[in-house]
Write a protein that holds these residues in place. Sequence first.
Motif, mmCIF file in Angstrom:
data_model
loop_
_atom_site.group_PDB
_atom_site.id
_atom_site.type_symbol
_atom_site.label_atom_id
_atom_site.label_comp_id
_atom_site.label_asym_id
_atom_site.label_seq_id
_atom_site.Cartn_x
_atom_site.Cartn_y
_atom_site.Cartn_z
ATOM 1 N N LEU A 127 5.730 2.419 6.835
ATOM 2 C CA LEU A 127 4.269 2.535 6.916
ATOM 3 C C LEU A 127 3.587 1.584 5.938
ATOM 4 O O LEU A 127 2.539 1.009 6.252
ATOM 5 C CB LEU A 127 3.842 3.976 6.631
ATOM 6 C CG LEU A 127 4.342 5.039 7.613
ATOM 7 C CD1 LEU A 127 3.907 6.423 7.147
ATOM 8 C CD2 LEU A 127 3.836 4.777 9.020
ATOM 9 N N ALA A 128 4.167 1.408 4.749
ATOM 10 C CA ALA A 128 3.567 0.511 3.766
ATOM 11 C C ALA A 128 3.793 -0.956 4.128
ATOM 12 O O ALA A 128 2.866 -1.771 4.081
ATOM 13 C CB ALA A 128 4.146 0.806 2.377
ATOM 14 N N VAL A 129 5.016 -1.282 4.525
ATOM 15 C CA VAL A 129 5.361 -2.681 4.803
ATOM 16 C C VAL A 129 4.568 -3.224 5.990
ATOM 17 O O VAL A 129 4.134 -4.385 5.985
ATOM 18 C CB VAL A 129 6.874 -2.814 5.052
ATOM 19 C CG1 VAL A 129 7.227 -4.199 5.591
ATOM 20 C CG2 VAL A 129 7.640 -2.548 3.764
ATOM 21 N N PHE A 130 4.348 -2.410 7.002
ATOM 22 C CA PHE A 130 3.653 -2.875 8.202
ATOM 23 C C PHE A 130 2.148 -2.618 8.150
ATOM 24 O O PHE A 130 1.475 -2.679 9.178
ATOM 25 C CB PHE A 130 4.267 -2.231 9.443
ATOM 26 C CG PHE A 130 5.568 -2.864 9.840
ATOM 27 C CD1 PHE A 130 5.598 -3.911 10.749
ATOM 28 C CD2 PHE A 130 6.758 -2.437 9.281
ATOM 29 C CE1 PHE A 130 6.796 -4.507 11.099
ATOM 30 C CE2 PHE A 130 7.955 -3.026 9.619
ATOM 31 C CZ PHE A 130 7.983 -4.072 10.531
ATOM 32 N N GLY A 131 1.622 -2.320 6.978
ATOM 33 C CA GLY A 131 0.187 -2.232 6.801
ATOM 34 C C GLY A 131 -0.475 -1.033 7.432
ATOM 35 O O GLY A 131 -1.694 -1.040 7.652
ATOM 36 N N TYR A 186 -0.250 -1.944 -1.814
ATOM 37 C CA TYR A 186 0.955 -2.681 -1.431
ATOM 38 C C TYR A 186 0.583 -4.154 -1.281
ATOM 39 O O TYR A 186 -0.405 -4.491 -0.620
ATOM 40 C CB TYR A 186 1.513 -2.137 -0.119
ATOM 41 C CG TYR A 186 2.865 -2.705 0.235
ATOM 42 C CD1 TYR A 186 4.018 -2.158 -0.297
ATOM 43 C CD2 TYR A 186 2.978 -3.807 1.074
ATOM 44 C CE1 TYR A 186 5.263 -2.676 0.011
ATOM 45 C CE2 TYR A 186 4.216 -4.337 1.385
ATOM 46 C CZ TYR A 186 5.355 -3.773 0.845
ATOM 47 O OH TYR A 186 6.584 -4.294 1.142
ATOM 48 N N PRO A 187 1.340 -5.068 -1.886
ATOM 49 C CA PRO A 187 0.960 -6.492 -1.863
ATOM 50 C C PRO A 187 0.863 -7.049 -0.441
ATOM 51 O O PRO A 187 1.773 -6.855 0.378
ATOM 52 C CB PRO A 187 2.097 -7.165 -2.643
ATOM 53 C CG PRO A 187 2.715 -6.078 -3.459
ATOM 54 C CD PRO A 187 2.563 -4.828 -2.662
ATOM 55 N N ASP A 188 -0.227 -7.739 -0.161
ATOM 56 C CA ASP A 188 -0.406 -8.323 1.165
ATOM 57 C C ASP A 188 0.669 -9.350 1.482
ATOM 58 O O ASP A 188 1.060 -9.522 2.650
ATOM 59 C CB ASP A 188 -1.788 -8.988 1.261
ATOM 60 C CG ASP A 188 -2.908 -7.964 1.264
ATOM 61 O OD1 ASP A 188 -2.650 -6.811 1.662
ATOM 62 O OD2 ASP A 188 -4.043 -8.305 0.870
ATOM 63 N N ALA A 189 1.145 -10.046 0.472
ATOM 64 C CA ALA A 189 2.159 -11.075 0.699
ATOM 65 C C ALA A 189 3.479 -10.498 1.192
ATOM 66 O O ALA A 189 4.276 -11.208 1.819
ATOM 67 C CB ALA A 189 2.386 -11.861 -0.597
ATOM 68 N N LEU A 190 3.706 -9.215 0.929
ATOM 69 C CA LEU A 190 4.967 -8.585 1.342
ATOM 70 C C LEU A 190 4.842 -7.795 2.642
ATOM 71 O O LEU A 190 5.818 -7.202 3.098
ATOM 72 C CB LEU A 190 5.460 -7.641 0.229
ATOM 73 C CG LEU A 190 5.771 -8.293 -1.121
ATOM 74 C CD1 LEU A 190 6.227 -7.249 -2.126
ATOM 75 C CD2 LEU A 190 6.833 -9.382 -0.965
ATOM 76 N N LYS A 191 3.653 -7.787 3.230
ATOM 77 C CA LYS A 191 3.457 -7.051 4.479
ATOM 78 C C LYS A 191 4.013 -7.845 5.668
ATOM 79 O O LYS A 191 3.979 -9.079 5.676
ATOM 80 C CB LYS A 191 1.975 -6.762 4.711
ATOM 81 C CG LYS A 191 1.404 -5.710 3.769
ATOM 82 C CD LYS A 191 -0.057 -5.425 4.080
ATOM 83 C CE LYS A 191 -0.615 -4.380 3.119
ATOM 84 N NZ LYS A 191 -2.053 -4.114 3.370
#
Length: 671
Positions: free
Chosen positions: A151-155, A387-392
């Motif tokens: 959920l965090a990684v995919f925004g 959560y960092p946008d660069a890691l999404k």
Amino acid sequence: MSLAAVRPLAAEFPQAALKRLLWPALLLVTIVLVSLPTGALPTWMTKYPTAWQLPIDAQISAFMRWLMETASFGLFSVRDLTRAIAWTLDLPLAAAKAVLAGGVGYGRGADAVAIAPAIPWFSLLIAGVAGGYAVGGLRLAALMGGGLLYLAVFGQWPAAMVTLASVLVSSVLGAIGGLLVGLACVRWRWAERAVSPLLDLAQTMPVFAYLLPMLILFGFGPVSAMIATIVYAMPPMVRVTILAIRAVPEEIHALGAMTGCTRRQLTWKMLVPTALPALMVGVNQVIMLSLNVVIIASMIGAGGLGFDVLAALRRLDIGAGLEAGIAITVLAILLDRFAQALAVQAGRTPERDEGHRALRRKALWAAFAIAGALWVAAAIWPAIALYPDALKLSTAPWWSDLVRWINVNFFATLDAIRAWAFLNLLAPAKRFMLALPWVWVVAALGIAGFRLGGWRLALPVVLMALFVAVVGLWPTAMITVYLCGVAVLIAAAIGVPIGIAAATRPRLWRAVETVIDLLQTLPSFVYLIPIVMLFRVGDFTALIAIVLYAVAPAIRYAAHGVARVPQTLIEAGVMNGCTRRQILTRIRVPLALPEILLGVNQTIMLALSMLVITALVGTRDLGQETYSALAKADVGKGLVAGLCVAFIAIIADRLVAAGAARLKRRMGLAQ
């Protein structure tokens, strides 16, 4: 043989022959009536006269206006009461959203003062993993961690937390309400008789139908959506409570009486704790049904992932819609597995190793302490909570490009499939259903009900079918029956063979079960997005979506029925020299037929619920009537159309269930 012995046989022969010929005779008469030229029958038999219709929808709308504008209890009006209820229910919902999504504070707008931010993603991740380990061990902990991280990684984290808050509050209130109603039904039989029809209506009526009354009573916003969700999700908890409490061994009742327990003590200190593992199954159902409604509830202000899916459907953004839909599926799986683990733990004997239990408790509290400390750190340095946008990551462009590529390269093929199915399957079935005289359909349903269950089944079936005609929605209902019927036949033709094949092959069943679990947890709206982009709007698009959504119970029940055939009968067949095919076709499948019929029954229920949602892609059935009533704020029209859908579902449920029970008795399987 003597004449006295022949006479009873001669008397029984015509009756037995008539019973066997009943169904072929009904089918033959139906075909003859459809084949008659136009005008061969009186007009009132083929089209329900307008003069005979009752304006029930207008009366319901007038009653709702009176209720909200005029009715009062002396010191306060009905509107004041409903708004007070909405304000009260908004308190736990606002608290949950503050903790999970919006942050804790007071005031609104420019005057808002923040006290603490919402729980950051890493704190909830740590707490979720720790809770999963405490309840279900390493496997559940890994699942919780992977799901929350997805959920965090995919925004999807902010929208998922809004949805989670709504589902948690709805599930708690629905479970408590269902438990109390179920206990009342156990105590008073008259309460069960009064509640049972209401439960049937709540489970079979489309959610669209009672979104509008909730909107009028409680106002636009998440509280109305939450109440609609509770109404939809509470019936399974009521039914599970009734079954679980009545299944408590009589020894528990006797022990309570011997120890001098009052009725309240017996209920809350003995019966409910004993039935807790079974009650947790009901809680699990409440959670899953609550998640199933989040998209529909977003139409009246629920927000969250449901709103994202609905917005993606409106702009045909397949990538965004699938990502939000998969996020709902992930949330559903996490809550489902956690609730199942709680149910297993409730029925498990406590560990005897006190040292091990103490160690696990310390580890759990340590994890919670770390999560709390990180939450405090996020309050001091808000930047770390995001959560960092660069890691999404995002798969939305990939899905959109895939559908675009399929459309460019296979448009002609897909259009040919759509045209063939419409001309050779859908259009003839639609003409057939619309050509049936309403009088004959009602009569045939009454005959079938009487044959399967006597007058107690025939009379309600006839009355419910007549209601559809009396309110002037008979042609629309026939379109509903045609599309649902074709979808159920296709779903059964696909699902039953797959279930039979997978029942005796464990490896195949694991693969099939994974697929149908995904189909059942994926939100119903999500099916529409790629199918609309491939086949455009219309009945064929609705047909595919309904089949995908409704095929799971046909597979599951067929596999369950075949796998449950007693092993002694299989061994008897082997000893008599039966081949594997003969064992399957002459032993397994015939004995599993009642279970297969129940699976078809559940397929019908799911098909009808999905059929209402396909109104968004251009169908012209009762679902469209319900949806248009919601758009026009016509509460009477929406409720009447919803009741027609519910009555069609109840008629099918009662007839199929009676047929399955009759088949079980004939086979000697009834207990």
